[in-house]
Motif scaffolding. Structure first.
Motif, PDB file in Angstrom:
ATOM      1  N   LEU A   1       0.823  -1.200   0.000  1.00 16.39           N
ATOM      2  CA  LEU A   1       0.000   0.000   0.000  1.00 16.39           C
ATOM      3  C   LEU A   1       0.863   1.259   0.000  1.00 16.39           C
ATOM      4  CD1 LEU A   1      -2.839  -0.914   2.523  1.00 16.39           C
ATOM      5  CD2 LEU A   1      -3.151  -0.257   0.143  1.00 16.39           C
ATOM      6  N   ALA A   2       2.003   1.192   0.657  1.00 15.70           N
ATOM      7  CA  ALA A   2       2.883   2.360   0.744  1.00 15.70           C
ATOM      8  C   ALA A   2       3.371   2.813  -0.625  1.00 15.70           C
ATOM      9  CB  ALA A   2       4.080   2.046   1.641  1.00 15.70           C
ATOM     10  N   ALA A   3       3.434   1.881  -1.569  1.00 13.54           N
ATOM     11  CA  ALA A   3       3.914   2.232  -2.911  1.00 13.54           C
ATOM     12  C   ALA A   3       2.993   3.244  -3.584  1.00 13.54           C
ATOM     13  CB  ALA A   3       4.037   0.974  -3.767  1.00 13.54           C
ATOM     14  N   ILE A   4       1.693   3.195  -3.267  1.00 15.08           N
ATOM     15  CA  ILE A   4       0.755   4.151  -3.861  1.00 15.08           C
ATOM     16  C   ILE A   4       1.103   5.567  -3.423  1.00 15.08           C
ATOM     17  CG2 ILE A   4      -1.655   4.925  -3.940  1.00 15.08           C
ATOM     18  CD1 ILE A   4      -2.490   1.992  -3.734  1.00 15.08           C
ATOM     19  N   GLY A   5       1.312   5.747  -2.123  1.00 14.84           N
ATOM     20  CA  GLY A   5       1.679   7.061  -1.607  1.00 14.84           C
ATOM     21  C   GLY A   5       3.011   7.542  -2.139  1.00 14.84           C
ATOM     22  N   TYR A   6       3.948   6.625  -2.274  1.00 14.21           N
ATOM     23  CA  TYR A   6       5.284   6.996  -2.739  1.00 14.21           C
ATOM     24  C   TYR A   6       5.251   7.491  -4.184  1.00 14.21           C
ATOM     25  CZ  TYR A   6      10.177   6.607  -4.090  1.00 14.21           C
ATOM     26  OH  TYR A   6      11.436   6.872  -4.574  1.00 14.21           O
ATOM     27  N   HIS A   7       4.512   6.770  -5.029  1.00 18.78           N
ATOM     28  CA  HIS A   7       4.521   7.097  -6.462  1.00 18.78           C
ATOM     29  C   HIS A   7       3.450   8.100  -6.882  1.00 18.78           C
ATOM     30  CE1 HIS A   7       7.627   4.241  -7.659  1.00 18.78           C
ATOM     31  NE2 HIS A   7       7.073   3.350  -6.871  1.00 18.78           N
ATOM     32  N   PHE A   8       2.303   8.100  -6.181  1.00 18.50           N
ATOM     33  CA  PHE A   8       1.194   8.943  -6.627  1.00 18.50           C
ATOM     34  C   PHE A   8       0.646   9.893  -5.560  1.00 18.50           C
ATOM     35  CE2 PHE A   8       1.234   5.399  -9.597  1.00 18.50           C
ATOM     36  CZ  PHE A   8       1.030   6.033 -10.815  1.00 18.50           C
ATOM     37  N   LYS A   9       1.161   9.819  -4.346  1.00 17.39           N
ATOM     38  CA  LYS A   9       0.735  10.673  -3.221  1.00 17.39           C
ATOM     39  C   LYS A   9      -0.598  10.247  -2.617  1.00 17.39           C
ATOM     40  CE  LYS A   9       4.389  13.112  -4.037  1.00 17.39           C
ATOM     41  NZ  LYS A   9       5.613  12.683  -3.349  1.00 17.39           N
ATOM     42  N   SER A  10      -1.555   9.815  -3.461  1.00 16.71           N
ATOM     43  CA  SER A  10      -2.864   9.400  -2.940  1.00 16.71           C
ATOM     44  C   SER A  10      -3.522   8.408  -3.893  1.00 16.71           C
ATOM     45  CB  SER A  10      -3.784  10.608  -2.754  1.00 16.71           C
ATOM     46  OG  SER A  10      -4.175  11.131  -4.008  1.00 16.71           O
ATOM     47  N   THR A  11      -4.476   7.654  -3.370  1.00 20.87           N
ATOM     48  CA  THR A  11      -5.231   6.717  -4.206  1.00 20.87           C
ATOM     49  C   THR A  11      -6.044   7.475  -5.253  1.00 20.87           C
ATOM     50  OG1 THR A  11      -5.426   5.218  -2.328  1.00 20.87           O
ATOM     51  CG2 THR A  11      -6.911   4.828  -4.177  1.00 20.87           C
ATOM     52  N   GLU A  12      -6.610   8.623  -4.856  1.00 17.34           N
ATOM     53  CA  GLU A  12      -7.399   9.418  -5.795  1.00 17.34           C
ATOM     54  C   GLU A  12      -6.544   9.872  -6.975  1.00 17.34           C
ATOM     55  OE1 GLU A  12     -10.589  12.991  -5.417  1.00 17.34           O
ATOM     56  OE2 GLU A  12      -8.591  13.444  -4.664  1.00 17.34           O
ATOM     57  N   ALA A  13      -5.337  10.313  -6.698  1.00 15.09           N
ATOM     58  CA  ALA A  13      -4.447  10.763  -7.771  1.00 15.09           C
ATOM     59  C   ALA A  13      -4.119   9.609  -8.721  1.00 15.09           C
ATOM     60  CB  ALA A  13      -3.170  11.354  -7.187  1.00 15.09           C
ATOM     61  N   LEU A  14      -3.899   8.421  -8.145  1.00 22.51           N
ATOM     62  CA  LEU A  14      -3.618   7.248  -8.973  1.00 22.51           C
ATOM     63  C   LEU A  14      -4.828   6.897  -9.834  1.00 22.51           C
ATOM     64  CD1 LEU A  14      -2.192   4.716  -9.958  1.00 22.51           C
ATOM     65  CD2 LEU A  14      -2.687   3.640  -7.749  1.00 22.51           C
ATOM     66  N   LEU A  15      -6.012   6.887  -9.244  1.00 19.30           N
ATOM     67  CA  LEU A  15      -7.223   6.560  -9.996  1.00 19.30           C
ATOM     68  C   LEU A  15      -7.468   7.582 -11.109  1.00 19.30           C
ATOM     69  CD1 LEU A  15      -9.706   5.384  -7.223  1.00 19.30           C
ATOM     70  CD2 LEU A  15      -8.871   4.033  -9.150  1.00 19.30           C
ATOM     71  N   ASN A  16      -7.237   8.841 -10.806  1.00 16.21           N
ATOM     72  CA  ASN A  16      -7.421   9.876 -11.822  1.00 16.21           C
ATOM     73  C   ASN A  16      -6.446   9.679 -12.978  1.00 16.21           C
ATOM     74  OD1 ASN A  16      -9.414  10.977 -10.245  1.00 16.21           O
ATOM     75  ND2 ASN A  16      -8.110  12.565  -9.366  1.00 16.21           N
ATOM     76  N   ALA A  17      -5.188   9.364 -12.657  1.00 14.70           N
ATOM     77  CA  ALA A  17      -4.190   9.112 -13.698  1.00 14.70           C
ATOM     78  C   ALA A  17      -4.576   7.894 -14.529  1.00 14.70           C
ATOM     79  CB  ALA A  17      -2.812   8.912 -13.068  1.00 14.70           C
ATOM     80  N   ALA A  18      -5.087   6.865 -13.861  1.00 14.66           N
ATOM     81  CA  ALA A  18      -5.489   5.641 -14.563  1.00 14.66           C
ATOM     82  C   ALA A  18      -6.671   5.905 -15.481  1.00 14.66           C
ATOM     83  CB  ALA A  18      -5.841   4.547 -13.550  1.00 14.66           C
ATOM     84  N   LEU A  19      -7.625   6.707 -15.018  1.00 15.99           N
ATOM     85  CA  LEU A  19      -8.795   7.001 -15.841  1.00 15.99           C
ATOM     86  C   LEU A  19      -8.406   7.805 -17.074  1.00 15.99           C
ATOM     87  CD1 LEU A  19     -11.816   6.817 -16.285  1.00 15.99           C
ATOM     88  CD2 LEU A  19     -12.087   8.868 -14.901  1.00 15.99           C
TER      89      LEU A  19
END
Length: 200
Positions: free
Chosen positions: A36-54
């Protein structure tokens, strides 16, 4: 593939499987095989990752739309036949990318809460608008200005509306042939009205 790329790919798969609002950080981390820590490290937040993925998923879909539209017409096809063939291919893209469309609609319900992504999608929409005008009617945004914008906007509205119909009721959503028949009927009415006005 590094952790960042693995997370982005996993987030896209989760969007397709679960939808935007139901995808969690744990879902993505488990799918990617990382902590789970990898999400924060690479994208700062789950929302930011989901937005990038979308955004990435919509770009993939947009590229396929562009390929479908850009396919050269068969020799001897008239304008209405080309319209039918193009929209038959576009409907096929919608069917094959159903989960991307669902995720996109779910995201639209959240768009006011993520203005930075809204801006990116708006910019992509503007590019798509002019791209459709160029590919379907050979209209250039610089040369043809308002006409290119208007025609592109019309086709963009048609794409979105057709997509919505296929998502809601795929048994009664319009095919490329039915869209062409509808266009022919509309054109006949417009031409008849113009002729009547000219005679009067």
């Amino acid at each position: 593939m590094g952790n960042r790329e693995a997370l982005l790919a996993a987030a896209k798969r989760c969007l397709y499987q679960n939808g935007y609002p139901r995808t969690t950080a744990r879902d993505i981390a488990a799918e990617a095989g990382v902590s789970l820590a990898a999400i924060g490290y690479h994208f700062k937040s789950t929302e930011a990752l989901l937005n990038a993925a979308l955004i990435d998923a919509v770009q993939d879909w947009g590229d396929e739309i562009a390929r479908a539209v850009a396919e050269p017409p068969e020799e001897g096809q008239n304008a209405l036949e080309r319209f039918e063939a193009t929209w038959t291919r576009l409907v096929d893209v919608v069917i094959r990318h159903r989960r991307t469309w669902v995720a996109s609609f779910e995201f639209l319900a959240q768009v006011d809460h993520v203005p930075q992504v809204r801006e990116q999608l708006a910019a992509g929409m503007e590019q798509a608008r002019y791209g459709l005008a160029r590919m379907l009617h050979d209209l250039d945004p610089v040369r043809d200005g308002a006409e290119a914008w208007a025609v592109g906007s019309f086709y963009q509205a048609l794409v979105t509306g057709v997509m919505a119909q296929w998502l809601v009721d795929d048994e009664r959503a319009p095919s490329g042939r039915e869209l062409a028949q509808a266009l022919e009927s509309i054109m006949s009415t417009v031409v008849a009205d113009v002729e009547t006005s000219a005679q009067g």
